[in-house]
Write a protein that holds these residues in place. Structure first.
Motif, PDB file in Angstrom:
ATOM      1  N   ALA A  48       1.703   3.947  14.946  1.00 22.63           N
ATOM      2  CA  ALA A  48       2.656   2.951  14.501  1.00 22.63           C
ATOM      3  C   ALA A  48       2.633   3.119  12.669  1.00 22.63           C
ATOM      4  O   ALA A  48       3.307   3.282  12.049  1.00 22.63           O
ATOM      5  CB  ALA A  48       2.911   1.810  14.694  1.00 22.63           C
ATOM      6  N   ASP A  49       1.824   4.037  12.346  1.00 25.14           N
ATOM      7  CA  ASP A  49       1.724   4.264  11.083  1.00 25.14           C
ATOM      8  C   ASP A  49       0.944   5.623  10.866  1.00 25.14           C
ATOM      9  O   ASP A  49       0.505   6.343   9.354  1.00 25.14           O
ATOM     10  CB  ASP A  49      -0.374   3.220  11.021  1.00 25.14           C
ATOM     11  N   ARG A  51       3.821   8.934  10.158  1.00 22.07           N
ATOM     12  CA  ARG A  51       4.775   9.566  10.070  1.00 22.07           C
ATOM     13  C   ARG A  51       4.580  11.032  10.814  1.00 22.07           C
ATOM     14  O   ARG A  51       3.571  11.884   9.606  1.00 22.07           O
ATOM     15  CB  ARG A  51       5.747   9.437   9.144  1.00 22.07           C
ATOM     16  N   ILE A  56       7.277   3.514  12.225  1.00 16.56           N
ATOM     17  CA  ILE A  56       8.445   2.098  12.318  1.00 16.56           C
ATOM     18  C   ILE A  56       9.788   2.349  11.780  1.00 16.56           C
ATOM     19  O   ILE A  56       9.403   3.067  10.564  1.00 16.56           O
ATOM     20  CB  ILE A  56       7.854   0.504  12.271  1.00 16.56           C
ATOM     21  N   PRO A 177      -0.969   6.024   3.096  1.00 17.86           N
ATOM     22  CA  PRO A 177      -0.847   6.407   2.331  1.00 17.86           C
ATOM     23  C   PRO A 177      -1.631   5.615   0.983  1.00 17.86           C
ATOM     24  O   PRO A 177      -1.809   6.074  -0.519  1.00 17.86           O
ATOM     25  CB  PRO A 177       0.204   4.753   1.724  1.00 17.86           C
ATOM     26  N   GLU A 178      -2.918   4.515   1.481  1.00 24.61           N
ATOM     27  CA  GLU A 178      -4.153   3.886   0.596  1.00 24.61           C
ATOM     28  C   GLU A 178      -5.313   5.701  -0.032  1.00 24.61           C
ATOM     29  O   GLU A 178      -4.958   5.683  -1.314  1.00 24.61           O
ATOM     30  CB  GLU A 178      -4.915   3.839   1.537  1.00 24.61           C
ATOM     31  N   MET A 180      -3.643   8.779  -0.102  1.00 23.26           N
ATOM     32  CA  MET A 180      -2.602   9.631  -1.689  1.00 23.26           C
ATOM     33  C   MET A 180      -2.152   9.259  -2.652  1.00 23.26           C
ATOM     34  O   MET A 180      -2.220   9.402  -3.699  1.00 23.26           O
ATOM     35  CB  MET A 180      -0.862   9.670  -0.622  1.00 23.26           C
ATOM     36  N   ILE A 181      -2.657   7.934  -2.649  1.00 29.52           N
ATOM     37  CA  ILE A 181      -2.419   6.849  -4.081  1.00 29.52           C
ATOM     38  C   ILE A 181      -3.579   7.629  -5.163  1.00 29.52           C
ATOM     39  O   ILE A 181      -3.091   7.553  -5.696  1.00 29.52           O
ATOM     40  CB  ILE A 181      -1.949   5.513  -3.654  1.00 29.52           C
ATOM     41  N   LEU A 184      -3.398  10.961  -6.400  1.00 31.10           N
ATOM     42  CA  LEU A 184      -2.288  11.302  -6.933  1.00 31.10           C
ATOM     43  C   LEU A 184      -2.355  10.548  -8.419  1.00 31.10           C
ATOM     44  O   LEU A 184      -2.093  10.706  -9.501  1.00 31.10           O
ATOM     45  CB  LEU A 184      -0.875  10.562  -6.698  1.00 31.10           C
ATOM     46  N   LYS A 208       7.718  15.646  -5.857  1.00 28.97           N
ATOM     47  CA  LYS A 208       6.748  15.048  -6.190  1.00 28.97           C
ATOM     48  C   LYS A 208       6.036  16.038  -5.632  1.00 28.97           C
ATOM     49  O   LYS A 208       4.552  15.902  -7.070  1.00 28.97           O
ATOM     50  CB  LYS A 208       6.797  13.823  -5.024  1.00 28.97           C
TER      51      LYS A 208
ATOM     52  N   ARG B 189       1.206  -2.341   6.141  1.00 32.60           N
ATOM     53  CA  ARG B 189       0.697  -0.609   6.326  1.00 32.60           C
ATOM     54  C   ARG B 189       1.361   0.494   7.136  1.00 32.60           C
ATOM     55  O   ARG B 189       1.147   0.970   6.570  1.00 32.60           O
ATOM     56  CB  ARG B 189      -0.865  -0.690   6.636  1.00 32.60           C
ATOM     57  N   PHE B 190       2.092  -0.354   8.167  1.00 33.47           N
ATOM     58  CA  PHE B 190       3.072   0.088   8.911  1.00 33.47           C
ATOM     59  C   PHE B 190       4.265   0.783   8.317  1.00 33.47           C
ATOM     60  O   PHE B 190       4.781   2.326   8.190  1.00 33.47           O
ATOM     61  CB  PHE B 190       3.644  -0.520  10.471  1.00 33.47           C
ATOM     62  N   ALA B 191       5.295  -0.158   7.168  1.00 34.36           N
ATOM     63  CA  ALA B 191       6.254   0.959   6.334  1.00 34.36           C
ATOM     64  C   ALA B 191       5.691   1.523   5.104  1.00 34.36           C
ATOM     65  O   ALA B 191       6.241   2.195   5.207  1.00 34.36           O
ATOM     66  CB  ALA B 191       6.353  -0.855   6.326  1.00 34.36           C
ATOM     67  N   LEU B 192       4.379   1.090   4.790  1.00 35.18           N
ATOM     68  CA  LEU B 192       3.769   2.261   3.765  1.00 35.18           C
ATOM     69  C   LEU B 192       3.985   3.426   4.454  1.00 35.18           C
ATOM     70  O   LEU B 192       4.197   4.598   3.925  1.00 35.18           O
ATOM     71  CB  LEU B 192       3.674   1.968   2.956  1.00 35.18           C
ATOM     72  N   SER B 193       3.347   3.835   5.888  1.00 34.44           N
ATOM     73  CA  SER B 193       3.329   5.143   6.300  1.00 34.44           C
ATOM     74  C   SER B 193       4.808   5.353   6.496  1.00 34.44           C
ATOM     75  O   SER B 193       4.456   6.432   6.461  1.00 34.44           O
ATOM     76  CB  SER B 193       2.676   4.886   7.758  1.00 34.44           C
ATOM     77  N   ASN B 196       5.635   6.527   3.538  1.00 35.54           N
ATOM     78  CA  ASN B 196       4.994   7.753   2.729  1.00 35.54           C
ATOM     79  C   ASN B 196       5.111   8.071   1.933  1.00 35.54           C
ATOM     80  O   ASN B 196       5.996   9.366   1.618  1.00 35.54           O
ATOM     81  CB  ASN B 196       5.613   9.723   4.213  1.00 35.54           C
ATOM     82  N   ARG B 197       5.640   6.933   0.910  1.00 35.66           N
ATOM     83  CA  ARG B 197       5.437   6.946  -0.254  1.00 35.66           C
ATOM     84  C   ARG B 197       4.529   6.536  -1.516  1.00 35.66           C
ATOM     85  O   ARG B 197       4.640   5.102  -1.290  1.00 35.66           O
ATOM     86  CB  ARG B 197       7.730   6.811  -1.612  1.00 35.66           C
ATOM     87  N   SER B 198       3.699   7.416  -2.109  1.00 30.32           N
ATOM     88  CA  SER B 198       2.396   6.457  -2.566  1.00 30.32           C
ATOM     89  C   SER B 198       2.754   5.973  -3.573  1.00 30.32           C
ATOM     90  O   SER B 198       2.288   4.321  -3.861  1.00 30.32           O
ATOM     91  CB  SER B 198       1.727   7.289  -2.618  1.00 30.32           C
ATOM     92  N   GLU B 199       3.596   5.806  -4.909  1.00 33.13           N
ATOM     93  CA  GLU B 199       4.231   4.593  -5.465  1.00 33.13           C
ATOM     94  C   GLU B 199       4.528   3.624  -4.797  1.00 33.13           C
ATOM     95  O   GLU B 199       4.826   2.665  -5.943  1.00 33.13           O
ATOM     96  CB  GLU B 199       4.753   5.434  -6.094  1.00 33.13           C
ATOM     97  N   LEU B 201       2.900   1.959  -3.087  1.00 30.04           N
ATOM     98  CA  LEU B 201       1.675   0.855  -2.113  1.00 30.04           C
ATOM     99  C   LEU B 201       1.404  -0.267  -2.842  1.00 30.04           C
ATOM    100  O   LEU B 201       1.352  -1.128  -2.869  1.00 30.04           O
ATOM    101  CB  LEU B 201       0.417   1.102  -2.154  1.00 30.04           C
ATOM    102  N   LEU B 202       1.001  -0.233  -4.518  1.00 26.82           N
ATOM    103  CA  LEU B 202       1.189  -1.184  -4.947  1.00 26.82           C
ATOM    104  C   LEU B 202       2.203  -2.658  -5.142  1.00 26.82           C
ATOM    105  O   LEU B 202       2.347  -3.397  -4.732  1.00 26.82           O
ATOM    106  CB  LEU B 202       0.908  -0.873  -6.927  1.00 26.82           C
ATOM    107  N   TYR B 205       2.641  -4.621  -1.443  1.00 26.03           N
ATOM    108  CA  TYR B 205       1.358  -5.332  -1.684  1.00 26.03           C
ATOM    109  C   TYR B 205       1.551  -6.480  -2.958  1.00 26.03           C
ATOM    110  O   TYR B 205       0.919  -7.842  -2.448  1.00 26.03           O
ATOM    111  CB  TYR B 205      -0.082  -4.618  -1.763  1.00 26.03           C
TER     112      TYR B 205
END
Lengths: 276, 234
Positions: A48-49, A51, A56, A177-178, A180-181, A184, A208, B189-193, B196-199, B201-202, B205
C-alpha cells in the motif's frame, strides 16, 4: 508453596502459548482453489506504499497495477477480493500463517523465498537496481559509491551488495518519501532503488527531477513473482496462477497495465511477450 | 525548489484531501488507547490489590508481574503480542478473527496494567495506617475495609497519575504502525507514498502532531487541575 504455585502458573502460561501456536498453524493449509471458493474470498497481500504498483487513494482504497491483477484473479475464481497491506519484512510470514492466500507485493525472486513459499513461474515483472542521484555528482560507475552515503529502503535485497561490493554507506529508511527527502536535502548522495521505480519517478515530475538522473548500469535484474503457501506447491491454485501469468504475457495484458499506470516500458515484459 | 504561495496552498489542499482518511485512522488510535486503558486498568487494579495482599503467595507473583511489565519497553511487548497471538482463534465451531489492531491493543494494555498496579499500590499505601486500624476497630472485615474505606479515599489521588498514564498511552499508539496497524501514522505514510512528493513529508507529519496535541493538551490541563485540587487535602 509460593514457588509451586508460580511454577504451576508458568506451566499454564506455556500451555496457553503452545495452544495459540497450534491454532495458528492448524489453519494454514487452505489455499487450493476449492478451499478459496468455499471461503468465498481471496485474501491477497499487497503493497500500500509502493506507487504505482500498490498505493492508496484519498478514500483509503488500495489501487495500482498489482491491485488490478489481484482483482482479476479474484474475478476469475468468482470470489470476493480482500487485500491486506503487507511489508517486505512480513509478507512471507503472513503467507505461512495462512493470513493471506497470495502474495502480489513487488516481491523479487530469491532462493530463500522459493524455499519459504511456492513461487509462481513465469514472473509477471522484472526490475534491476540503479540509483537516483544529482547530475552534478557525475556518477558513472558503481565503484564511485565507495564511502558515499546512499539512501535505501529497509529490507531491500540489494542493500547488501551495494554496501559489500562497492563500499557504500547505506542509510535505510522505512519508506520512499523519507528517503527522497533526505536525497533532496543533500544528506544522501544517491538513493538506491528498483530501476523501474526510479524511471517512473523521473517521468512523473520532470521539472522537480530536472537535476537528477539514473546514471549507473542497471545490475541484478530480478524477477517479480507471485507466491502462494509452501504447503501447496502442487496445488491447483499454483497451477492456475502459472497459466494465468503466461496468458497475461502472451496477450500483452501486462504491457497494457504497465502503460495504464504510467510505468516506463520494461524490456522484460517486451521480451516475455515476444517469447510466448 | 522555491516554496511560493502556490506551493503552500497546494500543500494545504493535499493535507485537506487526505484529512478524512487520516482522521478515521486517528479514531482507531483513540479506540486502541481507550480499550487498552480499560483492559489495563481492570487488570492493573487486581494486580495492585494483589501487591498489598497479606499473603505472600498472592503478593510475590503480583509484585513480579508488576515490575516485569512496568519495566519492559512498550514496543517489545507490542511485537510479542503481534507475533505470538494467532490471527484468528477457533473456539469450538466459532472462528474469531484477531485483527492486528486488537493484538496491538492487548500489547499496549500490558504495560498499562503494570503501571496501574503501581498507581493502585502507591495510592493505597499513601493513606494513613489509622484508616485501617479504625476500620478494624469497627469490626470491618479486610474486604469491607478495602472496598468501603480505603479505595474510595485512594481513588482521588490515583486519578491524576492515571490520566497522565492515559496521555502517555495515546501518544504511544503510533507504535502500532510499526506492526502494520492502519492507524493515523500508517495512513499518513501510505498517503505520502501515494503522493510521492517529498515536500509533503514535514507538513503532513506536522498535521499529525497537531492532531495528537489537540487531543492530549486538554487532558493534560484537566490532570493538572485535578492535581492542584487534590493536593490541598493532604
Amino acid at each position: 508453596m509460593p514457588v509451586r504455585l508460580a511454577s504451576f502458573a508458568s506451566a499454564l502460561a506455556a500451555a496457553a502459548v503452545a495452544l495459540l501456536l497450534t491454532v495458528a498453524t492448524a489453519v494454514a493449509a487452505v489455499d487450493d482453489i476449492k478451499a478459496i471458493q468455499a471461503k468465498g474470498v481471496l485474501v491477497v497481500g499487497v503493497k500500500a506504499d509502493y506507487r504505482p504498483w500498490g498505493f492508496i487513494d484519498p478514500s483509503g482504497a488500495i489501487v495500482g497495477m498489482e491491485i488490478d491483477m489481484a482483482r482479476e484473479i479474484a474475478d476469475k475464481l468468482g470470489v470476493r477480493l480482500e487485500m491486506v497491506p503487507v511489508t517486505t519484512a512480513n509478507r512471507i510470514e503472513f503467507l505461512r500463517q495462512g493470513r493471506i492466500d497470495l502474495i502480489l507485493a513487488t516481491m523479487s525472486d530469491t532462493p530463500a523465498r522459493r524455499q519459504a513459499s511456492t513461487v509462481i513461474d513465469p514472473p509477471y515483472y522484472a526490475g534491476g537496481t540503479n540509483i537516483l542521484a544529482r547530475k552534478s555528482l557525475n556518477f558513472q560507475r558503481w565503484q564511485e559509491l565507495r564511502g558515499r552515503r546512499v539512501c535505501a529502503l529497509q529490507g531491500a535485497y540489494y542493500n547488501r551488495p551495494v554496501a559489500e561490493n562497492w563500499g557504500a554507506i547505506i542509510v535505510a529508511f522505512p519508506g520512499v518519501p523519507e528517503a527522497m527527502i533526505d536525497l533532496l536535502a543533500g544528506n544522501c548522495d544517491a538513493f538506491v532503488q528498483d530501476s523501474s521505480l526510479i524511471a517512473s519517478t523521473l517521468v512523473s515530475d520532470p521539472v522537480k527531477w530536472a537535476d537528477y538522473e539514473m546514471p549507473m548500469e542497471t545490475f541484478g535484474e530480478q524477477a517479480w513473482v507471485m507466491a502462494v503457501s509452501a504447503a501447496n506447491r502442487e496445488g491447483s491454485f499454483a497451477r492456475f496462477l502459472a497459466h494465468l501469468s503466461q496468458d497475461w504475457h502472451r496477450s500483452g495484458h501486462l504491457i497494457a497495465l504497465e502503460k495504464k499506470w504510467g510505468i516506463p516500458p520494461s524490456p522484460f515484459l517486451k521480451s516475455m511477450h515476444d517469447k510466448l | 525548489m522555491i516554496a511560493g504561495d502556490g506551493d503552500a496552498v497546494g500543500v494545504l489542499a493535499t493535507i485537506w484531501k487526505w484529512a478524512p482518511l487520516i482522521g478515521r485512522g486517528f479514531l482507531l488510535n483513540i479506540l486502541i488507547s481507550v480499550l487498552a486503558m480499560a483492559m489495563g486498568t481492570v487488570a492493573g487494579l487486581a494486580l495492585g490489590l494483589g501487591q498489598i495482599a497479606p499473603y505472600a503467595v498472592l503478593r510475590r507473583p503480583a509484585q513480579i508481574v508488576t515490575q516485569f511489565f512496568r519495566n519492559a519497553p512498550w514496543l517489545v511487548l507490542l511485537f510479542y503480542c503481534i507475533l505470538l497471538l494467532p490471527y484468528q482463534m477457533t473456539v469450538g465451531d466459532w472462528t474469531v478473527p484477531m485483527p492486528a489492531w486488537i493484538k496491538a491493543t492487548i500489547g499496549l494494555a500490558l504495560p498499562v496494567m503494570g503501571n496501574v498496579s503501581e498507581i493502585v499500590r502507591g495510592g493505597i499505601q499513601a493513606l494513613p495506617q489509622a484508616q485501617w486500624d479504625s476500620a478494624e476497630s469497627l469490626a470491618f472485615s479486610r474486604r469491607q475495609t478495602l472496598w468501603m474505606v480505603i479505595l474510595p479515599q485512594a481513588i482521588k489521588p490515583m486519578l491524576p497519575p492515571w490520566m497522565n498514564l492515559y496521555a502517555v498511552l495515546i501518544m504511544a499508539t503510533p507504535l502500532a504502525s510499526i506492526v502494520g496497524v492502519e492507524e493515523a501514522m500508517t495512513l499518513t505514510r501510505f498517503a505520502l507514498s501515494a503522493e510521492n512528493r517529498s515536500e509533503l513529508l514535514l507538513p503532513m507529519y506536522l498535521a499529525l502532531l497537531v492532531a495528537f496535541f489537540a487531543y492530549c493538551y486538554p487532558i493534560a490541563r484537566w490532570t493538572a487541575r485535578l492535581e492542584r485540587r487534590f493536593a490541598v487535602k493532604h
